[in-house]
Design a protein around this motif. Sequence first.
Motif, PDB file in Angstrom:
ATOM      1  N   LEU A   1       0.846  -1.188   0.000  1.00  0.00           N
ATOM      2  CA  LEU A   1       0.000   0.000   0.000  1.00  0.00           C
ATOM      3  C   LEU A   1       0.880   1.237   0.000  1.00  0.00           C
ATOM      4  O   LEU A   1       1.914   1.272   0.668  1.00  0.00           O
ATOM      5  CB  LEU A   1      -0.908   0.021   1.232  1.00  0.00           C
ATOM      6  CG  LEU A   1      -1.964  -1.079   1.345  1.00  0.00           C
ATOM      7  CD1 LEU A   1      -2.715  -0.947   2.665  1.00  0.00           C
ATOM      8  CD2 LEU A   1      -2.937  -1.037   0.178  1.00  0.00           C
ATOM      9  N   SER A   2       0.439   2.262  -0.730  1.00  0.00           N
ATOM     10  CA  SER A   2       1.208   3.501  -0.778  1.00  0.00           C
ATOM     11  C   SER A   2       0.816   4.449   0.342  1.00  0.00           C
ATOM     12  O   SER A   2       1.650   5.226   0.826  1.00  0.00           O
ATOM     13  CB  SER A   2       1.017   4.193  -2.124  1.00  0.00           C
ATOM     14  OG  SER A   2      -0.357   4.532  -2.322  1.00  0.00           O
ATOM     15  N   HIS A   3      -0.459   4.413   0.760  1.00  0.00           N
ATOM     16  CA  HIS A   3      -0.916   5.352   1.782  1.00  0.00           C
ATOM     17  C   HIS A   3      -2.278   4.898   2.298  1.00  0.00           C
ATOM     18  O   HIS A   3      -3.020   4.191   1.599  1.00  0.00           O
ATOM     19  CB  HIS A   3      -1.039   6.763   1.220  1.00  0.00           C
ATOM     20  CG  HIS A   3      -0.920   7.829   2.267  1.00  0.00           C
ATOM     21  ND1 HIS A   3       0.277   8.463   2.552  1.00  0.00           N
ATOM     22  CD2 HIS A   3      -1.824   8.369   3.122  1.00  0.00           C
ATOM     23  CE1 HIS A   3       0.090   9.355   3.521  1.00  0.00           C
ATOM     24  NE2 HIS A   3      -1.180   9.308   3.881  1.00  0.00           N
ATOM     25  N   ALA A   4      -2.598   5.326   3.502  1.00  0.00           N
ATOM     26  CA  ALA A   4      -3.916   5.089   4.079  1.00  0.00           C
ATOM     27  C   ALA A   4      -4.396   6.370   4.729  1.00  0.00           C
ATOM     28  O   ALA A   4      -3.700   6.954   5.564  1.00  0.00           O
ATOM     29  CB  ALA A   4      -3.877   3.958   5.107  1.00  0.00           C
ATOM     30  N   THR A   5      -5.570   6.832   4.332  1.00  0.00           N
ATOM     31  CA  THR A   5      -6.225   7.974   4.969  1.00  0.00           C
ATOM     32  C   THR A   5      -7.367   7.424   5.811  1.00  0.00           C
ATOM     33  O   THR A   5      -8.289   6.794   5.279  1.00  0.00           O
ATOM     34  CB  THR A   5      -6.746   8.967   3.916  1.00  0.00           C
ATOM     35  OG1 THR A   5      -5.636   9.519   3.212  1.00  0.00           O
ATOM     36  CG2 THR A   5      -7.530  10.093   4.575  1.00  0.00           C
ATOM     37  N   LEU A   6      -7.295   7.650   7.116  1.00  0.00           N
ATOM     38  CA  LEU A   6      -8.207   7.001   8.053  1.00  0.00           C
ATOM     39  C   LEU A   6      -8.948   8.044   8.873  1.00  0.00           C
ATOM     40  O   LEU A   6      -8.319   8.889   9.529  1.00  0.00           O
ATOM     41  CB  LEU A   6      -7.427   6.076   8.991  1.00  0.00           C
ATOM     42  CG  LEU A   6      -6.456   5.086   8.327  1.00  0.00           C
ATOM     43  CD1 LEU A   6      -5.645   4.348   9.385  1.00  0.00           C
ATOM     44  CD2 LEU A   6      -7.220   4.099   7.441  1.00  0.00           C
ATOM     45  N   ASP A   7     -10.263   7.966   8.864  1.00  0.00           N
ATOM     46  CA  ASP A   7     -11.081   8.889   9.649  1.00  0.00           C
ATOM     47  C   ASP A   7     -11.728   8.201  10.847  1.00  0.00           C
ATOM     48  O   ASP A   7     -12.326   8.863  11.683  1.00  0.00           O
ATOM     49  CB  ASP A   7     -12.174   9.493   8.753  1.00  0.00           C
ATOM     50  CG  ASP A   7     -12.927  10.622   9.446  1.00  0.00           C
ATOM     51  OD1 ASP A   7     -12.271  11.579   9.899  1.00  0.00           O
ATOM     52  OD2 ASP A   7     -14.167  10.541   9.539  1.00  0.00           O
ATOM     53  N   VAL A   8     -11.615   6.891  10.910  1.00  0.00           N
ATOM     54  CA  VAL A   8     -12.254   6.110  11.981  1.00  0.00           C
ATOM     55  C   VAL A   8     -11.261   5.082  12.492  1.00  0.00           C
ATOM     56  O   VAL A   8     -10.408   4.588  11.752  1.00  0.00           O
ATOM     57  CB  VAL A   8     -13.536   5.417  11.459  1.00  0.00           C
ATOM     58  CG1 VAL A   8     -14.649   6.413  11.235  1.00  0.00           C
ATOM     59  CG2 VAL A   8     -13.255   4.663  10.157  1.00  0.00           C
ATOM     60  N   PHE A   9     -11.416   4.724  13.780  1.00  0.00           N
ATOM     61  CA  PHE A   9     -10.433   3.882  14.440  1.00  0.00           C
ATOM     62  C   PHE A   9     -11.122   2.968  15.446  1.00  0.00           C
ATOM     63  O   PHE A   9     -12.236   3.231  15.890  1.00  0.00           O
ATOM     64  CB  PHE A   9      -9.393   4.763  15.152  1.00  0.00           C
ATOM     65  CG  PHE A   9      -8.817   5.822  14.254  1.00  0.00           C
ATOM     66  CD1 PHE A   9      -7.777   5.540  13.399  1.00  0.00           C
ATOM     67  CD2 PHE A   9      -9.378   7.099  14.242  1.00  0.00           C
ATOM     68  CE1 PHE A   9      -7.274   6.503  12.539  1.00  0.00           C
ATOM     69  CE2 PHE A   9      -8.884   8.077  13.395  1.00  0.00           C
ATOM     70  CZ  PHE A   9      -7.831   7.781  12.531  1.00  0.00           C
ATOM     71  N   ARG A  10     -10.448   1.916  15.809  1.00  0.00           N
ATOM     72  CA  ARG A  10     -11.011   0.973  16.779  1.00  0.00           C
ATOM     73  C   ARG A  10     -11.210   1.639  18.139  1.00  0.00           C
ATOM     74  O   ARG A  10     -12.184   1.347  18.840  1.00  0.00           O
ATOM     75  CB  ARG A  10     -10.092  -0.248  16.925  1.00  0.00           C
ATOM     76  CG  ARG A  10     -10.078  -1.122  15.687  1.00  0.00           C
ATOM     77  CD  ARG A  10      -9.083  -2.257  15.804  1.00  0.00           C
ATOM     78  NE  ARG A  10      -9.088  -3.043  14.585  1.00  0.00           N
ATOM     79  CZ  ARG A  10      -9.888  -4.078  14.355  1.00  0.00           C
ATOM     80  NH1 ARG A  10     -10.744  -4.455  15.296  1.00  0.00           N
ATOM     81  NH2 ARG A  10      -9.842  -4.741  13.213  1.00  0.00           N
ATOM     82  N   THR A  11     -10.296   2.511  18.499  1.00  0.00           N
ATOM     83  CA  THR A  11     -10.415   3.275  19.744  1.00  0.00           C
ATOM     84  C   THR A  11     -10.416   4.754  19.377  1.00  0.00           C
ATOM     85  O   THR A  11      -9.505   5.220  18.681  1.00  0.00           O
ATOM     86  CB  THR A  11      -9.238   2.988  20.687  1.00  0.00           C
ATOM     87  OG1 THR A  11      -9.209   1.597  21.001  1.00  0.00           O
ATOM     88  CG2 THR A  11      -9.375   3.793  21.973  1.00  0.00           C
TER      89      THR A  11
END
Length: 306
Positions: free
Chosen positions: A239-249
């Motif tokens: 993977l080149s990148h991950a944009t994350l707006d939600v998380f397990r915690t």
Amino acid sequence: MTNILFAAGAQRWTTYEPLLRAELPDATIACDLPPEEVDYIVYAPGSEVQDFTPFTRLKAVLNLWAGVENVTGNDTLKVPLARMVDTEGLTQGMVEYVTGHVLRHHLGMDRFINQPLEGWGQEAPPLSADRPVTILGLGTLGSACAAAIAALGFPVTGWSRTPRDVPGITCLHGADGLDTALRSAEILVLLLPHTPATRNLMDAAAIAKLPKGAAIVNPGRGQLIDDDALLAALDSGQLSHATLDVFRTEPLPEDHPFRSHPKVTPTPHIAAFTRAETAARVIAGNVRRGEAGEPFEHLVDRDAGY
């Protein structure tokens, strides 16, 4: 008289009180009502109301969030549960977030933002027609995002667990469809609900099916991704990148690797933020429907979990 209990947090009451009173001037709306007199509950995750048994004349629970996984499993809830579907506010916000980050990854904008310009290598990105995008989840939010991305010229594949038909989108479903959807996804957007069937859907095996160098945008649910598998794929270059707006915690812990990883962009759960002005109109609309004896809108399938 219609009685509405606002059980969505005291900190939200000052914002929602004037909006709901303006929409429903003949109703009694309060944060504290005798349970046996309540007709509707305006609800949010973390509400103080966890036992619905005392609410003997309750007609419906109206959730302020699109996500309902924190309440669907409550065995004391026997009345209809409606999730928030707000095309004016919540849906438009999600479309803007997803479109912005899909374009960001497509154009490779991170190379030029806050980085010195080295040399003058004029390597242009492909045009949108040559950048396949896959969206997992074709509900209200996923379908709207798919349509917006397709309107920009991207070939968009959408996947859902059950058959869907979205004009202009290649719609797939089931296990075989998921495999096909992943293998073509140079940019993958996750907009599935969190259910037992979707938990850790993007594990190491699923991530390995993506084209090498793919980017992931996850404004859906943090539980959709195996965090360790994601970090390993970023480190290996799969993977080149991950944009994350939600998380397990949430909030994301200060020491979580996502905060410092150079290939992760974390955002603070803002992609589909519930806007009070438009959400109040959605809530009021469902109350009016209930009082008129009409079917409620946006009802949750308790068995499916969304």
